[in-house]
Scaffold this active site. Structure first.
Site, PDB file in Angstrom:
ATOM      1  N   THR A 146     -58.848   4.569  25.257  1.00 44.13           N
ATOM      2  CA  THR A 146     -59.589   5.488  26.183  1.00 44.13           C
ATOM      3  C   THR A 146     -59.460   7.169  25.834  1.00 44.13           C
ATOM      4  OG1 THR A 146     -58.200   5.508  27.893  1.00 44.13           O
ATOM      5  CG2 THR A 146     -60.118   3.967  27.828  1.00 44.13           C
ATOM      6  N   LYS A 168     -52.482   0.639  25.383  1.00 45.31           N
ATOM      7  CA  LYS A 168     -53.326   1.733  25.456  1.00 45.31           C
ATOM      8  C   LYS A 168     -52.863   2.246  26.993  1.00 45.31           C
ATOM      9  CE  LYS A 168     -56.290   2.504  27.783  1.00 45.31           C
ATOM     10  NZ  LYS A 168     -56.511   3.116  29.104  1.00 45.31           N
ATOM     11  N   THR A 179     -48.919  -0.449  33.561  1.00 44.92           N
ATOM     12  CA  THR A 179     -49.787   0.499  33.912  1.00 44.92           C
ATOM     13  C   THR A 179     -50.855   0.725  32.667  1.00 44.92           C
ATOM     14  OG1 THR A 179     -47.764   1.980  33.531  1.00 44.92           O
ATOM     15  CG2 THR A 179     -48.816   1.831  35.777  1.00 44.92           C
ATOM     16  N   GLU A 259     -51.828  12.303  29.149  1.00 46.89           N
ATOM     17  CA  GLU A 259     -53.027  13.302  29.239  1.00 46.89           C
ATOM     18  C   GLU A 259     -52.455  14.653  29.683  1.00 46.89           C
ATOM     19  OE1 GLU A 259     -55.421  11.523  32.370  1.00 46.89           O
ATOM     20  OE2 GLU A 259     -56.750  10.221  31.034  1.00 46.89           O
ATOM     21  N   ASN A 378     -58.791  15.765  33.794  1.00 45.94           N
ATOM     22  CA  ASN A 378     -58.940  14.859  34.971  1.00 45.94           C
ATOM     23  C   ASN A 378     -59.946  15.294  35.938  1.00 45.94           C
ATOM     24  OD1 ASN A 378     -57.580  12.236  34.325  1.00 45.94           O
ATOM     25  ND2 ASN A 378     -55.747  13.999  34.061  1.00 45.94           N
ATOM     26  N   SER A 383     -67.538  13.124  34.331  1.00 42.01           N
ATOM     27  CA  SER A 383     -68.783  13.761  34.306  1.00 42.01           C
ATOM     28  C   SER A 383     -69.437  14.258  32.999  1.00 42.01           C
ATOM     29  CB  SER A 383     -69.041  15.120  35.078  1.00 42.01           C
ATOM     30  OG  SER A 383     -67.633  15.721  35.192  1.00 42.01           O
TER      31      SER A 383
END
Lengths: 383, 383
Positions: A146, A168, A179, A259, A378, A383
């Site tokens: 992702t 992933k 997780t 991230e 994040n 959006s």
């Protein structure tokens, strides 16, 4: 490498069109046997995605013939329709490959609260089935990404047998048992009970001790499939060790690609009265936003480590705590220790050692720093 | 306003030179009586700063004649030297004002793990004592600021009596009981036991339900001093209400000025089986970094609310959960509800309502969003 390193497995990774980006988004892993033994661990989040609810049922029988995984949508919080979609996906895989749907595990990852585009996913299953190959592990690993910047695979070799896997996960990355989506395969010949034991032991010490951002996913799934194709039954301890090695390798890759992170933080708690105490303290340190910011700023702010330890119920006396950052004991006996200017924090890996001086148990938790990039990534994700 | 709104109190705020910036850093509040009744609540962090350990002892007798507060250094994790410094500060106040050191409370705030510059602090006490005034409340509130952008004061009036107060706190702001330095004063005539009861009730529902960044301080202190100078003993319920009002006002000001925040998030949990469940769920939502980022990005990402609820032990069924963001029920029965595009998140205040559909208990927790500014401010704080 990946899920096709072990004999008896085929895999594929293709673009079904679930993602708007046009990136690969559907993976299929098939166990060609002769054995179909399998074990799985799933998120302990009480809000579980439809594929988790489905796969938990599948795994109860200890037999899995195929796993279908999609990125581009978590199929979580999607109500009865979501569960029907997961069921239909498993049925489609069973139909195309001539299998029993009750032996097809499903895993999904992506945005929560959005239903999957089944008009793209179901034809995608046919495309994936046609692309299945004994060398498809790499492509499968790519298709489950992702926000991951790289795909993650690992392998460990035994005497005539192999454990391989793919993973992933880059955000919502904190243990719940695991997780992330992970599929491990082996050609060793072991019963489902042994796979289950080895997998639980391994995840407890690896994925379960990764805490990138304190946020537990609704979709965490770790599967271990055995084909028996190597016709070898290794000693249990040897096999369990290989599984732990692969899990450890993948867990470390997840932290390294989290991230927005600029630092990987290895938190080692020593001198704990119990292992549970060590884990509780490690997690509390791992989740302290102020400390995570300080590490990002390369500031050896040990006061924030102590304030995090102080919120736990672990056995310790405040005036006996010791803390080292990159091996410099900046806090001794709960007070000022060696000169904090001696701490060199230029490198990506930062080691925090917290000595509770209350026993001899230890635990290692891996975390990331908190960065403006994490916030940016994040605050714009959906959006 | 502030701590001198009630009769019988004098206060001062001066620059002792503890801060390098030259900003005010020492405050003194004196109770001139006739009563010296007092109550206090302190951090539940087990790593407690020296002034907390000292003031906890002072408050046991229920009498406080003066409070000395410094910013520019927390005097936490400073060992025996730190405690000696706190003791010496109380002795100095007692000496200069002709009081008993055992009735002088001390509070400190700033960086952890650094000893205070006593050569500046002790002369500062003399300067502050000379500056004491019945109108000094504002200056005292200014002198306790650290990263606060504004000073915080509040007042509530009864029939012939007053409760006033000041607060500081912008980071390391999560309940432990309270998470900041707060001094409240009243000229009402009440025994220490009533003050204690009113203060505990008020903090439980106000400061204890503020969770800006999940990080519990080592120095949290909330004091309530009564002078009796109004010569009025109000009904307990009326008094407790005024104390809660002032605490609520100050707590709201703390959230409104939290480090780097761009949103104030009011999380109301309804339909809970117990109040404890409501608070646990509220806190879990308040501490979810991914949700805090989404709110910053004005993204009504209700999936992250559900994943946070799912990590709690509260009574609920996943398929009965409802979530509203700014009054739009974007999640109904654990699945997609009203159109998320209807949610207008342009304003600073964002309201999240989580309905557990498991009972009739409720709780409100206040939190902030997670921003790049928070990261910047806290990765550079001590350097």
């Amino acid at each position: 490498m990946s899920v096709t390193a072990a004999k008896g497995f085929r895999a594929a990774g293709i673009t079904a069109g679930i993602k708007d980006s046009g990136n690969p988004d559907l993976a299929l892993v098939v166990n060609d046997g002769p054995r179909l033994a399998a074990a799985g661990v799933f998120t302990s989040n009480r809000v579980k995605a439809a594929p988790v609810l489905w796969s938990e049922q599948v795994l109860k029988a200890g037999q899995v013939s195929a796993v279908v995984l999609n990125s581009g949508g978590a199929n979580a919080c999607t109500g009865p329709k979501g569960f029907q979609d997961t069921h239909a996906t498993a049925e489609k895989v069973a139909d195309v490959l001539g299998l029993n749907a009750g032996e097809v595990a499903v895993a999904s990852t992506g945005l929560i609260g959005v239903t999957l585009p089944m008009d793209k996913l179901l034809p995608g299953v046919e495309t994936a089935a046609a692309a299945l190959s004994g060398h498809g592990g790499e492509k499968a690993a790519i298709a489950i990404k992702t926000t991951d910047s790289v795909h993650k695979t690992a392998v460990a070799e035994g005497a005539g047998w192999t454990v391989g896997g793919m993973a992933k996960g880059a955000g919502m990355l904190a243990p719940g048992l695991a997780t992330m989506l992970v599929v491990l395969t082996t050609d060793a010949d072991l019963p489902a009970a042994d796979l289950d034991k080895a997998l639980r032991e391994a995840t407890r010490l690896t994925f379960d001790r990764v805490d990138s951002d304190g946020c537990m996913s609704t979709n965490d799934t770790v599967l271990l499939l055995a084909s028996g194709a190597a016709e070898v039954t290794p000693a249990y301890a040897e096999f369990a060790d290989a599984v732990r090695q692969v899990c450890d390798d993948l867990a470390r890759q997840l932290i390294g690609d989290a991230e927005g992170a600029s630092k990987d933080i290895r938190i080692e708690v020593v001198g704990a009265a119990t292992e549970d105490d060590a884990v509780e303290v490690g997690r509390s340190i791992a989740r302290n936003n102020l400390l995570k910011c300080a590490i990002h700023g390369e500031d050896p702010n040990w006061g924030r480590v102590l304030s995090a330890i102080g919120t736990t119920s672990a056995a310790f006396e405040p005036d006996r705590l010791n803390v080292a950052i990159n091996d410099v004991w900046v806090c001794r006996n709960g007070s000022v220790g060696e000169d904090r200017d001696l701490v060199d924090m230029r490198y990506r890996e930062v080691r925090i050692t917290a000595d509770l001086a209350a026993g001899s148990e230890t635990a290692v938790i891996w975390a990331n720093d908190l960065t403006a990039d994490y916030v940016h990534e994040n605050s714009a994700y959906s959006s």
